[in-house]
Design a protein around this motif. Structure first.
Motif, mmCIF file in Angstrom:
data_model
loop_
_atom_site.group_PDB
_atom_site.id
_atom_site.type_symbol
_atom_site.label_atom_id
_atom_site.label_comp_id
_atom_site.label_asym_id
_atom_site.label_seq_id
_atom_site.Cartn_x
_atom_site.Cartn_y
_atom_site.Cartn_z
ATOM 1 N N ALA A 207 37.227 33.408 9.013
ATOM 2 C CA ALA A 207 36.241 32.619 9.903
ATOM 3 C C ALA A 207 35.413 33.426 10.707
ATOM 4 N N LEU A 208 36.104 34.227 11.323
ATOM 5 C CA LEU A 208 35.634 34.947 12.576
ATOM 6 C C LEU A 208 34.698 35.912 11.900
ATOM 7 N N THR A 209 35.159 36.734 11.097
ATOM 8 C CA THR A 209 34.225 37.761 10.575
ATOM 9 C C THR A 209 32.850 37.294 9.650
ATOM 10 N N GLY A 210 33.376 36.125 9.059
ATOM 11 C CA GLY A 210 32.010 35.464 8.367
ATOM 12 C C GLY A 210 31.137 34.637 9.465
ATOM 13 N N GLY A 211 31.527 34.643 10.562
ATOM 14 C CA GLY A 211 30.627 34.021 11.886
ATOM 15 C C GLY A 211 30.731 32.519 11.775
ATOM 16 N N ASP A 212 31.763 31.972 11.407
ATOM 17 C CA ASP A 212 31.991 30.340 11.323
ATOM 18 C C ASP A 212 32.938 29.957 12.313
ATOM 19 N N ILE A 213 32.286 30.043 13.763
ATOM 20 C CA ILE A 213 33.211 29.803 14.742
ATOM 21 C C ILE A 213 33.891 28.515 14.969
ATOM 22 N N GLU A 214 32.984 27.564 14.286
ATOM 23 C CA GLU A 214 33.548 26.162 14.467
ATOM 24 C C GLU A 214 34.961 26.298 13.504
ATOM 25 N N ARG A 215 34.842 26.756 12.384
ATOM 26 C CA ARG A 215 36.150 26.997 11.694
ATOM 27 C C ARG A 215 37.314 27.859 12.354
ATOM 28 N N ALA A 216 36.858 28.870 12.954
ATOM 29 C CA ALA A 216 37.668 29.848 13.719
ATOM 30 C C ALA A 216 38.429 28.996 14.772
ATOM 31 N N LEU A 217 37.682 28.000 15.228
ATOM 32 C CA LEU A 217 38.421 27.387 16.505
ATOM 33 C C LEU A 217 39.519 26.506 16.166
ATOM 34 N N GLY A 218 39.376 25.994 14.888
ATOM 35 C CA GLY A 218 40.237 25.017 14.231
ATOM 36 C C GLY A 218 41.786 25.694 14.098
ATOM 37 N N PHE A 219 41.900 27.174 14.017
ATOM 38 C CA PHE A 219 43.080 27.612 13.898
ATOM 39 C C PHE A 219 43.850 27.850 15.312
ATOM 40 N N LEU A 220 42.992 27.464 16.354
ATOM 41 C CA LEU A 220 43.676 27.809 17.722
ATOM 42 C C LEU A 220 44.410 26.469 18.265
ATOM 43 N N ASP A 221 45.511 26.684 18.891
ATOM 44 C CA ASP A 221 46.481 25.690 19.334
ATOM 45 C C ASP A 221 45.697 24.991 20.503
ATOM 46 N N PRO A 222 45.621 23.734 20.626
ATOM 47 C CA PRO A 222 45.211 23.214 21.892
ATOM 48 C C PRO A 222 45.452 23.798 23.289
ATOM 49 N N GLU A 223 46.560 24.521 23.319
ATOM 50 C CA GLU A 223 46.914 25.089 24.735
ATOM 51 C C GLU A 223 46.865 26.625 24.602
ATOM 52 N N VAL A 224 46.108 27.068 23.539
ATOM 53 C CA VAL A 224 46.036 28.828 23.192
ATOM 54 C C VAL A 224 45.717 29.467 24.573
ATOM 55 N N GLU A 225 46.649 30.520 24.806
ATOM 56 C CA GLU A 225 46.226 31.429 25.773
ATOM 57 C C GLU A 225 45.231 32.403 25.128
ATOM 58 N N TRP A 226 44.358 32.895 25.654
ATOM 59 C CA TRP A 226 43.294 33.617 25.005
ATOM 60 C C TRP A 226 42.909 34.572 26.077
ATOM 61 N N ILE A 227 43.319 35.915 25.911
ATOM 62 C CA ILE A 227 43.362 37.072 26.815
ATOM 63 C C ILE A 227 42.631 38.042 26.173
ATOM 64 N N ASN A 228 41.203 38.264 26.883
ATOM 65 C CA ASN A 228 40.144 39.167 26.240
ATOM 66 C C ASN A 228 39.763 40.251 27.080
ATOM 67 N N TYR A 229 40.697 41.130 27.119
ATOM 68 C CA TYR A 229 40.826 42.268 28.263
ATOM 69 C C TYR A 229 40.946 41.389 29.510
ATOM 70 N N SER A 230 41.290 42.636 30.579
ATOM 71 C CA SER A 230 41.394 42.100 32.132
ATOM 72 C C SER A 230 40.175 42.757 32.739
ATOM 73 N N PRO A 231 39.260 41.715 33.229
ATOM 74 C CA PRO A 231 38.348 42.459 34.117
ATOM 75 C C PRO A 231 38.727 43.544 35.107
ATOM 76 N N VAL A 232 38.042 44.511 35.354
ATOM 77 C CA VAL A 232 38.130 45.562 36.346
ATOM 78 C C VAL A 232 36.564 45.871 37.245
ATOM 79 N N ALA A 233 36.662 45.420 38.188
ATOM 80 C CA ALA A 233 35.532 45.525 38.995
ATOM 81 C C ALA A 233 34.964 46.888 38.791
ATOM 82 N N GLY A 234 33.674 46.865 38.732
ATOM 83 C CA GLY A 234 32.994 48.052 38.589
ATOM 84 C C GLY A 234 33.172 48.942 37.247
ATOM 85 N N TYR A 235 34.034 48.581 36.405
ATOM 86 C CA TYR A 235 34.325 49.148 35.160
ATOM 87 C C TYR A 235 33.843 48.397 33.908
ATOM 88 N N ASN A 236 34.649 47.101 33.830
ATOM 89 C CA ASN A 236 34.121 46.487 32.498
ATOM 90 C C ASN A 236 33.762 45.132 33.013
#
Length: 137
Positions: free
Chosen positions: A14-43
């Motif tokens: 779903a993700l690589t096919g661009g179907d975000i709605e379908r992709a979201l259906g695979f997530l638990d309602p309480e999913v913990e989503w960690i997309n890197y950790s922001p570092v001030a001045g770097y990312n």
């Protein structure tokens, strides 16, 4: 109840096919989503990174990302499954809208699957290619 491989395969398809709605259906309602950790001045100019909870916050993160980036292509390079854990290596190309600069990265998505849903998602990469494209003058 789907197994880890089936859930991970469906997610990446779903993700690589661009179907975000379908992709979201695979997530638990309480999913913990960690997309890197922001570092001030770097990312921290990658406005979509950080930790989210639940599919609605994940959707908001995706919307921020596609607001800033035109994704050229995403493909699953490799999938490894062990018990309730799955790791997918993704190859991605894109263009930062504000600068017109292209980037190419490979990143890992580490999934934990329980009861047929992704309960934890964490991303690993070297974001320097995207940061360079964001900061291009």
């Amino acid at each position: 109840m789907d197994g880890t491989r089936e859930v991970a395969s469906g997610w990446f398809e779903a993700l690589t096919g661009g179907d975000i709605e379908r992709a979201l259906g695979f997530l638990d309602p309480e999913v913990e989503w960690i997309n890197y950790s922001p570092v001030a001045g770097y990312n921290d100019d990658m406005e979509w990174i950080g930790t989210c909870r639940g599919p609605q916050e994940v959707l908001a993160s995706f919307q921020t990302f596609v607001g800033a980036v035109d994704v050229g292509a995403e493909s699953l390079v490799r999938l490894v499954v062990d018990g309730d854990e799955a790791m997918g290596v993704i190859h991605e190309t894109g263009t930062v809208k504000a600068t017109g600069r292209q980037f190419e990265i490979e990143f890992i998505q580490w999934l934990t699957v329980r009861n047929g849903r992704i309960t934890r998602w964490k991303s690993y990469t070297d974001p320097s290619q995207i940061i360079r494209a964001i900061r291009a003058q």
